[in-house]
Design a protein around this motif. Sequence first.
Motif, PDB file in Angstrom:
ATOM      1  N   SER A   1       0.838  -1.205   0.000  1.00 11.96           N
ATOM      2  CA  SER A   1       0.000   0.000   0.000  1.00 11.96           C
ATOM      3  C   SER A   1       0.865   1.244   0.000  1.00 11.96           C
ATOM      4  O   SER A   1       0.552   2.236  -0.658  1.00 11.96           O
ATOM      5  CB  SER A   1      -0.925   0.017   1.235  1.00 11.96           C
ATOM      6  N   CYS A   2       1.960   1.190   0.746  1.00 15.08           N
ATOM      7  CA  CYS A   2       2.870   2.344   0.775  1.00 15.08           C
ATOM      8  C   CYS A   2       3.534   2.557  -0.565  1.00 15.08           C
ATOM      9  O   CYS A   2       3.742   3.689  -1.007  1.00 15.08           O
ATOM     10  CB  CYS A   2       3.942   2.146   1.860  1.00 15.08           C
TER      11      CYS A   2
ATOM     12  N   GLU B   1     -12.753  11.216  -5.216  1.00 13.29           N
ATOM     13  CA  GLU B   1     -13.043   9.824  -5.493  1.00 13.29           C
ATOM     14  C   GLU B   1     -13.664   9.184  -4.260  1.00 13.29           C
ATOM     15  O   GLU B   1     -13.591   9.716  -3.157  1.00 13.29           O
ATOM     16  CB  GLU B   1     -11.774   9.067  -5.892  1.00 13.29           C
ATOM     17  N   SER B   2     -14.266   8.037  -4.455  1.00 11.51           N
ATOM     18  CA  SER B   2     -14.917   7.327  -3.355  1.00 11.51           C
ATOM     19  C   SER B   2     -14.017   6.225  -2.839  1.00 11.51           C
ATOM     20  O   SER B   2     -13.313   5.571  -3.610  1.00 11.51           O
ATOM     21  CB  SER B   2     -16.261   6.743  -3.807  1.00 11.51           C
ATOM     22  N   ARG B   3     -14.037   6.007  -1.546  1.00  4.28           N
ATOM     23  CA  ARG B   3     -13.336   4.895  -0.902  1.00  4.28           C
ATOM     24  C   ARG B   3     -14.270   4.273   0.118  1.00  4.28           C
ATOM     25  O   ARG B   3     -15.210   4.908   0.589  1.00  4.28           O
ATOM     26  CB  ARG B   3     -12.048   5.376  -0.205  1.00  4.28           C
ATOM     27  N   TRP B   4     -14.010   2.984   0.459  1.00  3.51           N
ATOM     28  CA  TRP B   4     -14.822   2.277   1.446  1.00  3.51           C
ATOM     29  C   TRP B   4     -13.924   1.651   2.499  1.00  3.51           C
ATOM     30  O   TRP B   4     -12.794   1.246   2.199  1.00  3.51           O
ATOM     31  CB  TRP B   4     -15.644   1.169   0.783  1.00  3.51           C
TER      32      TRP B   4
ATOM     33  N   TYR C   1      -6.525   0.332   5.342  1.00  2.00           N
ATOM     34  CA  TYR C   1      -7.913  -0.027   5.617  1.00  2.00           C
ATOM     35  C   TYR C   1      -8.886   0.463   4.534  1.00  2.00           C
ATOM     36  O   TYR C   1     -10.087   0.301   4.672  1.00  2.00           O
ATOM     37  CB  TYR C   1      -8.339   0.555   6.970  1.00  2.00           C
ATOM     38  N   LEU C   2      -8.325   1.063   3.510  1.00  2.00           N
ATOM     39  CA  LEU C   2      -9.179   1.589   2.436  1.00  2.00           C
ATOM     40  C   LEU C   2      -9.196   0.640   1.245  1.00  2.00           C
ATOM     41  O   LEU C   2      -8.199  -0.014   0.953  1.00  2.00           O
ATOM     42  CB  LEU C   2      -8.691   2.967   1.988  1.00  2.00           C
ATOM     43  N   ALA C   3     -10.313   0.599   0.567  1.00  2.00           N
ATOM     44  CA  ALA C   3     -10.475  -0.234  -0.638  1.00  2.00           C
ATOM     45  C   ALA C   3     -11.144   0.604  -1.722  1.00  2.00           C
ATOM     46  O   ALA C   3     -11.948   1.506  -1.436  1.00  2.00           O
ATOM     47  CB  ALA C   3     -11.299  -1.478  -0.336  1.00  2.00           C
ATOM     48  N   GLU C   4     -10.767   0.342  -2.950  1.00  2.00           N
ATOM     49  CA  GLU C   4     -11.316   1.110  -4.064  1.00  2.00           C
ATOM     50  C   GLU C   4     -12.719   0.649  -4.460  1.00  2.00           C
ATOM     51  O   GLU C   4     -13.402   1.329  -5.219  1.00  2.00           O
ATOM     52  CB  GLU C   4     -10.381   1.015  -5.269  1.00  2.00           C
ATOM     53  N   GLU C   5     -13.133  -0.512  -3.966  1.00  2.00           N
ATOM     54  CA  GLU C   5     -14.461  -1.037  -4.277  1.00  2.00           C
ATOM     55  C   GLU C   5     -15.181  -1.367  -2.979  1.00  2.00           C
ATOM     56  O   GLU C   5     -14.548  -1.567  -1.938  1.00  2.00           O
ATOM     57  CB  GLU C   5     -14.360  -2.304  -5.145  1.00  2.00           C
ATOM     58  N   PRO C   6     -16.505  -1.425  -3.012  1.00  2.00           N
ATOM     59  CA  PRO C   6     -17.256  -1.782  -1.812  1.00  2.00           C
ATOM     60  C   PRO C   6     -16.896  -3.196  -1.357  1.00  2.00           C
ATOM     61  O   PRO C   6     -16.487  -4.040  -2.145  1.00  2.00           O
ATOM     62  CB  PRO C   6     -18.724  -1.710  -2.262  1.00  2.00           C
TER      63      PRO C   6
END
Length: 228
Positions: free
Chosen positions: A18-19, A29-32, A88-93
């Motif tokens: 991730s780093c 943009e949206s994040r979940w 802890y973030l994801a690009e999709e639900p």
Amino acid sequence: MTRNQLVKIAISSSAIASCLFAVPSFAQESRWISDVLYVPMRKGPSNQHTILHRGLKSGTRLSLIQSEENWSQVKLENGDIGWVPNQYLAEEPIAALKLDSAAQKAQRSDERYQQAAAQLKVLKDENESLKKQLSNAEQGSSALSSELNQIKQISANAIDLNDNYQQLAKDHQLLQTELDVAQAENERLKKEDSQTWFMYGAAAVALGVLITLIVPAIRPRRRHSEWG
């Protein structure tokens, strides 16, 4: 190597990835929140900053403001702004949200299907009604066609009768004319016969008068000697 050690290595590898692939971004943009129970949101991009929200539930939708090496600044739907770790973030639900969305779509599809089935039933009923009306109309048309043929036949007979009547009227007129001529001729003959008998009578009277006058004249006179 124990199972816990493998889990720790996997988490560390995920954090390192991730780093490495984190790219600063300022687009909305949206994040979940990924499949973790609760994630704290802090005032700044480190664990030393004050916690603004003690736990964002998995599946919470966030608006991405900017992204740094290990942290991202996000905005909640209620307007609160803070920082959460990128891991802890994801690009999709998450799968649960996808499943819930799919279930909602399936429910809407089922509702649309039920509506379409109801509309189809209504259309089928209307189609059957129209078929019955068409059958009745065809029967009525057949009856009207039969009546029309009868009317045509009656009209043809009426025309024939009219023609016969016209011919009879002409024949009657001719017979009447001939009768009138015969009556006139009969009257003429009657008059001529009367005149003939009148002439015969007059001649007879004249003859009688003539005889009356002639006979005395021709009768012999007696001599005086014969008288003595």
